[in-house]
Enzyme design. Structure first.
Site, PDB file in Angstrom:
ATOM      1  N   SER A  15      -2.304 -56.815 -52.332  1.00 31.24           N
ATOM      2  CA  SER A  15      -1.892 -58.209 -52.439  1.00 31.24           C
ATOM      3  C   SER A  15      -2.624 -58.915 -53.592  1.00 31.24           C
ATOM      4  O   SER A  15      -2.431 -58.541 -54.750  1.00 31.24           O
ATOM      5  CB  SER A  15      -2.108 -58.920 -51.095  1.00 31.24           C
ATOM      6  OG  SER A  15      -1.415 -60.140 -51.036  1.00 31.24           O
ATOM      7  N   ASP A  48       8.571 -57.414 -46.850  1.00 29.54           N
ATOM      8  CA  ASP A  48       7.402 -58.258 -47.145  1.00 29.54           C
ATOM      9  C   ASP A  48       7.852 -59.699 -47.336  1.00 29.54           C
ATOM     10  O   ASP A  48       8.652 -60.011 -48.224  1.00 29.54           O
ATOM     11  CB  ASP A  48       6.719 -57.743 -48.419  1.00 29.54           C
ATOM     12  CG  ASP A  48       5.325 -58.320 -48.618  1.00 29.54           C
ATOM     13  OD1 ASP A  48       5.109 -59.494 -48.245  1.00 29.54           O
ATOM     14  OD2 ASP A  48       4.460 -57.608 -49.163  1.00 29.54           O
ATOM     15  N   HIS A  57       4.110 -57.146 -44.928  1.00 23.64           N
ATOM     16  CA  HIS A  57       2.968 -57.234 -45.851  1.00 23.64           C
ATOM     17  C   HIS A  57       1.798 -56.493 -45.243  1.00 23.64           C
ATOM     18  O   HIS A  57       0.885 -57.091 -44.659  1.00 23.64           O
ATOM     19  CB  HIS A  57       2.635 -58.718 -46.088  1.00 23.64           C
ATOM     20  CG  HIS A  57       1.739 -58.965 -47.263  1.00 23.64           C
ATOM     21  ND1 HIS A  57       2.107 -58.652 -48.550  1.00 23.64           N
ATOM     22  CD2 HIS A  57       0.493 -59.496 -47.353  1.00 23.64           C
ATOM     23  CE1 HIS A  57       1.130 -58.994 -49.384  1.00 23.64           C
ATOM     24  NE2 HIS A  57       0.133 -59.494 -48.668  1.00 23.64           N
TER      25      HIS A  57
END
Length: 220
Positions: A116, A170, A201
């Site tokens: 991320s 996601d 995610h």
């Protein structure tokens, strides 16, 4: 960085290093369990370095302080990027790379990885590093400061192996943002090993297995 990095060595006298940055709101402990899932026995002892991002107010979360590599002003890509924060954290990661070199690990045996926000930092730093790295890993993230990449990327890492993976569901970093980053890098001539999985995610076991195979290839 707010705390000293967590370090785990799979054996004495490591011959390679993996520096892995966590995502927004997490810390260096977040990806420690991955060490137990990756089968890297065939490439010799590896040092995993898990840095901790500094704690800062994050605009998109109403200014609440949390571990973050840089500020996020709004939905990714909608309200500009925190370039100053990105570059500050890049300098911190460069310092970690330099430390590994002083401990006898050449750049060619160092992998920069992240999830991320950590993915953004891995791509930002790895493409601009002055020496050829073993590889760059970007999980569930995107390419930051994309408009400056072509001008700032170093020739030494033009052929660096890049592993990118993303969840098809996601909702934090949407798939279109990830594929746009992938395509932008491909347009600049980078070779991307792309994977996608039916997840949100997060990270899945299939992804870890694919990452392990890739690491064995670039560090073997």
């Amino acid at each position: 960085m707010s705390l000293a990095p967590i370090e785990i060595e799979t054996g004495p006298r490591p011959t390679a290093s993996v520096i892995l940055m966590h995502g927004l709101g997490a810390d260096g402990n977040d990806f420690v369990p991955i060490c137990n899932e990756l089968d890297l026995s065939g490439i010799g002892p590896v040092r995993f370095v898990f840095p901790n991002a500094p704690v800062m107010p994050v605009t998109i979360n109403n200014g609440y302080p949390m571990p973050a590599w840089y500020d996020i002003y709004g939905p990714i890509g909608d309200k500009g990027e925190d370039e100053a924060g990105l570059r500050r954290s890049m300098a911190s990661i460069e310092a970690l790379i330099a430390k590994e070199k002083t401990r006898g690990i050449p750049a060619s045996r160092i992998v920069i990885a992240g999830f991320s926000q950590g993915c953004a930092m891995a791509l930002l730093t790895g493409l601009r590093h002055a020496e050829r790295l073993a590889g760059i890993v970007g999980l569930s993230g995107y390419l930051p400061l994309a408009a400056t990449t072509a001008a700032e990327a170093t020739p030494m890492n033009r052929d660096v192996p890049i592993f990118m993976a993303h969840g098809q569901h996601d909702g934090v970093v949407v798939m279109s943002r990830a594929t746009a980053s992938r395509d932008a890098l491909k347009a600049l001539g980078y070779a991307i090993e792309w994977h996608e999985y039916p997840m949100e995610h997060s990270v899945c076991l299939e992804e870890i297995a694919d990452l392990g195979a890739w690491l064995r290839k670039v560090l073997g």
